[in-house]
Structures are given as C-alpha cells and as structure tokens.
Design an enzyme around this catalytic site. Structure first.
Site, PDB file in Angstrom:
ATOM      1  CD  GLN A   1     -56.649  45.656  10.936  1.00  0.00           C
ATOM      2  OE1 GLN A   1     -56.674  46.802  11.352  1.00  0.00           O
ATOM      3  NE2 GLN A   1     -55.543  45.098  10.523  1.00  0.00           N
ATOM      4  CG  HIS A   2     -55.271  40.978  13.567  1.00  0.00           C
ATOM      5  ND1 HIS A   2     -54.239  41.066  12.651  1.00  0.00           N
ATOM      6  CD2 HIS A   2     -55.186  42.093  14.334  1.00  0.00           C
ATOM      7  CE1 HIS A   2     -53.565  42.182  12.872  1.00  0.00           C
ATOM      8  NE2 HIS A   2     -54.114  42.823  13.884  1.00  0.00           N
TER       9      HIS A   2
ATOM     10  CG  ASP B   1     -61.198  47.343  12.823  1.00  0.00           C
ATOM     11  OD1 ASP B   1     -60.013  47.211  12.453  1.00  0.00           O
ATOM     12  OD2 ASP B   1     -61.599  46.909  13.925  1.00  0.00           O
TER      13      ASP B   1
END
Length: 476
Positions: A82-83, A239
């Site tokens: 992520q991110h 994830d």
C-alpha cells in the site's frame, strides 16, 4: 503442475516490498497447483525506493516458475504494498523510482497537510484516516516541493498494484481498498476528493478509475508474460485488503499480523474515522471497511534484541520486571516517530532471557493496545485472534500474544495469504461470487487452535506505566 484441477485456474499475485509471489490456484477447491517467487531490491540512502519496472520483471520471473499452469489461468488479480507513489510520464514510463510505504521523508509534509486542511478531525471525518507520512498524498506533497521537475514530468500517478494491473491490461484502474490509503480518496463519498487534489496540485485525470467491488479492470493484453491473452483481470487491491479476503474474514474477526511491521485489523460494517490517527480508516475490497493499525517495530526489532543478547529468538525466560519498548525504528503506533528503544527496570538478577521476553512483550503490547481501538460494535468479546505473518510460526510470539491478550488464538495453516486473497478475488470475478465466501469455501482460516490463557495484567500495567512515564524521552 500437480493433480488434475477440479475447476478453472486463477492467479493471485502478491507484489510486496521485498519480492513478488505468484500462486496458481484451483478456483473451486483452493488447492495451490503452482507457485513462484522473485526478489526486488529497495534502494539505500535516506529514503525507501524501488524502480517499478523491477516489479514487472519479478512478476515475469515468478510466473515462469509456475510453468504451464500460468498459461492456463482464466482470471488474474494483483495485490500490492500500500501507499507507494508511482509517477509515470506521458509514455507510461517511471519518472523516478517509486516512493515506498516505509519512506518517512514526508513526515513534515504530512503534518502541514493535516494543519492546512482543517486538522486531524476534519481529515478523519472526510477521508477516514489522518494522513501520516506513509500516505501517498504526503509523498506527493514531498515530491512537488523537493523534486519539482519530477512532479512536473508526471502525467499519471499510480499505486504499486495499479502499475502492474495497468501493464497487464493497458487500463488505468484501481480499487477502493488500495485507494483508501492515498489520502485523496474520501471514504465519506466513495470518490476522489477534488478539493484535496487541488490543494496538492494533482489533476484528477492523472489518477486511475476506481473500480467497484466485483468489477473487472480489463483483460490480459501484455504479450511478454506467460499468461493467456484475454484472461480476466480483477481490479486488485492493497496487501492488507487482500489478506482479509484470503482469510475470508467476517465482520468483527480480529487479525494480528506479525511481520517486519505489525498490523491489527478487522472487517467492519461501520465506516471508521479515528481523529487520533491510530486507526487507518481503510475500505476493504468488498464494500465494507477495514480499520487497521500498524506498528513499525515487530519481528525485526525483536530479532535485533535477540542478536544483541547473543540468543536464539526463541530463548526467552519468564519472570522479572524489566520492561522493553523496542521502538528501534521510531514508532507509528503509538505515534512516536523520533523514538528509540527503551529498557527500564534492569536489576542484578535480570537474565538475558527475561530481557528478550520483555522485547516480545513490548512489541505485542503496542499491537494489542491498537487492537482495542480497531475493534468496534461488530466485534465479539473474547473472539479468537487470527495470528498470521512470519512471527505466527514462532512459539515465543504465539505464547506472548496468548499471555497478554487473554484470548484464544488460531494460527491458520494457509501461507501466502495476500496472494491467496488476490486469487480469491480473481475466482470471485470469474465465478460471480463474493471473494470472501470463496476463501471460506477454500478453508483458508482453518489451522491450529490454542485456548485462552489468563491475561498477564501485571505485565500490561508495567508496560502502560513505563510508556506514560517515558513520554518525554520517547519524543526526543
């Protein structure tokens, strides 16, 4: 490829910080018929960066290890870390290496963004989360200020899983789960927040379309991978959302994941909005929510303490009153980015094994405190903790969780839950089913059960008092 498959084959991909894993799974039974894995590198220096093109190369290597099974899949889904901020030019090539989730150089920009847009409560109410340094919006603000030429050359912004989905399909598509970790997708409206985008100078047309749960991103069009052209490609997800799918979670089931970082989460039917920033108010991949808290110091930090003591990681001893707060990398939960590790209460008779056990206690304590804020009205008191991640295999981790939580613990037998969750999403798309129900049919959450132990309230009290009393030290 192993035994004859009972149903069509699907592919689940886990593109994580360190590697790409692929699982070819029988969509009917959940049996894994082939698997592959290839590593990534993360650049050194002050930041955490990776060239997105190596994710694509790793995907090809991992698929090659799957052999003929990969060429027989009917649907594909990619889950990713992520991110991350992936910046592409007009030709779709990376402008610079991707900024990864654990790159915290945007800490100052995160603080400024929170202040400039009405404070933490306003962000939580609107976006669902208070955007910490990990969030993509803070990384984009950092890039615009520190590398303006790179920002100006950026025609498209993607998350890691979007980048791979885009190369597979030729389509610019993301999903609500991963989008909810950007800081510019608003959980209150289920759409990109145009005011936030304007504030950080990012045009909405630079972002991918947000697919609805159960909607396809497209079909495989990339010819260089050993996948059948025309196979369905799901929207993919982050994830953590994929792991929730992989476990077939129902609302209120608590999960504690022990990896490099520690995470606690549960699916919820209630939209989260925590103004303290402890709980990220993520969306899940199905249409519900995934309140989640993350600690930076988990298995690696405890392993480092074991190494300093010259002990095997399992060589813990009970007793004593020493307290260790193993915040070796700073900490996110509690929010102490400048903290270092702290040892308190050493005595002449403190043993190395007791000190190591105290490091486990400190890491688990931080996660259990966060879990209290993650769980809501959907959670059943005393529900078993699903214990996953690399640490779940360790007896010392498992027994520490049992002793400090007072809950029963289940360690699922299934491995590679992120890739399994992606496979369940692909199977759900192919079969027209709820992907979490697919995972439940596969029995992914079944495993070894451990009954509840009496909770060690004395240890919890020591940890709580030490954390409170050491606040000034930990903020230096």
């Amino acid at each position: 490829m192993g035994a004859q498959a009972a149903g069509p084959l699907v592919l689940g991909v886990d593109s994580s910080t360190q590697s790409t894993k692929t699982l070819v799974v029988d969509a009917e039974t959940g049996v894994v018929v082939a698997r592959g894995q290839a590593p990534h590198t993360v650049g050194g220096g002050p930041g955490k960066e990776s060239d997105p093109r190596q994710w694509w190369e790793a995907l090809g290597e991992a698929l090659a290890q799957c052999g003929d099974a990969a060429r027989q899949v009917s649907a594909v889904s990619v889950a990713g870390q992520q991110h991350g901020l992936v910046t592409l030019d007009a030709a779709g090539e990376p402008v610079r290496p991707a900024l990864l989730w654990n790159d915290v150089r945007a800490a100052g920009h995160s603080e400024r963004l929170i202040a400039e847009r009405g404070g933490a409560r306003a962000w939580a109410d609107r976006v669902g989360s208070v955007p910490g340094p990990a969030f993509t919006v803070a990384k984009w603000a950092w890039l615009r200020e520190t590398e303006p030429a790179a920002a100006a050359a950026t025609a498209a912004v993607r998350l890691p899983h979007d980048y791979l989905t885009g190369r597979l399909t030729g389509e610019a598509v993301t999903d609500r789960g991963d989008a909810s970790g950007t800081g510019w997708w608003a959980s209150a409206t289920g759409a990109y927040d145009t005011e936030i985008l304007a504030h950080v100078g990012l045009p909405p047309e630079a972002l991918p379309r947000v697919a609805q749960p159960g909607e396809a991103a497209g079909t495989v069009h990339a010819g260089e991978l050993p996948l059948p052209r025309g196979a369905l490609v799901a929207a993919g997800t982050g994830d953590n959302m994929a792991a929730a799918l992989g476990l077939g979670l129902r609302p209120g089931q608590p999960v504690l994941s022990l990896g490099t970082s520690g995470t606690v989460y549960a699916v919820s039917t209630h939209r989260p909005a925590d103004p303290t920033g402890t709980v990220a108010g993520f969306a899940d991949a199905r249409g519900d929510w995934l309140p989640l808290a993350c600690t930076l110091n988990c298995t690696l930090a405890v392993d480092r303490v074991a190494a300093l003591l010259g002990r095997d990681r399992e060589a813990v001893e009970a007793g004593g009153e020493v307290v260790v707060l193993p915040f070796l990398d700073g900490e996110r939960t509690p929010n102490l980015p400048g903290a270092s590790g702290l040892v308190h209460g050493l005595r002449h008779d403190t043993t190395a094994g007791q000190l190591l056990q105290a490091a486990y206690d400190g890491a688990v304590f931080a996660l259990l405190r966060a879990l209290e804020q993650v769980l809501d009205a959907d959670a059943a008191a005393g529900a078993p903790l699903l214990l996953i991640g690399g640490g779940a295999k360790g007896r010392a981790w498992r027994e520490t969780v049992r002793r400090l939580s007072g809950r029963p613990v289940v360690v699922p037998a299934a491995q590679e839950l992120v890739a399994l969750g992606a496979a369940a999403q692909a199977a759900g798309l192919l079969l027209g089913e709820d992907p979490a129900a697919v995972a439940r049919r596969w029995g992914t959450a079944r495993g070894t059960e451990y009954e509840a132990r009496p909770r060690d309230d004395a240890a919890l009290d020591r940890l709580t008092t030490t954390l409170t009393d050491a606040d000034t030290l930990l903020r230096h």
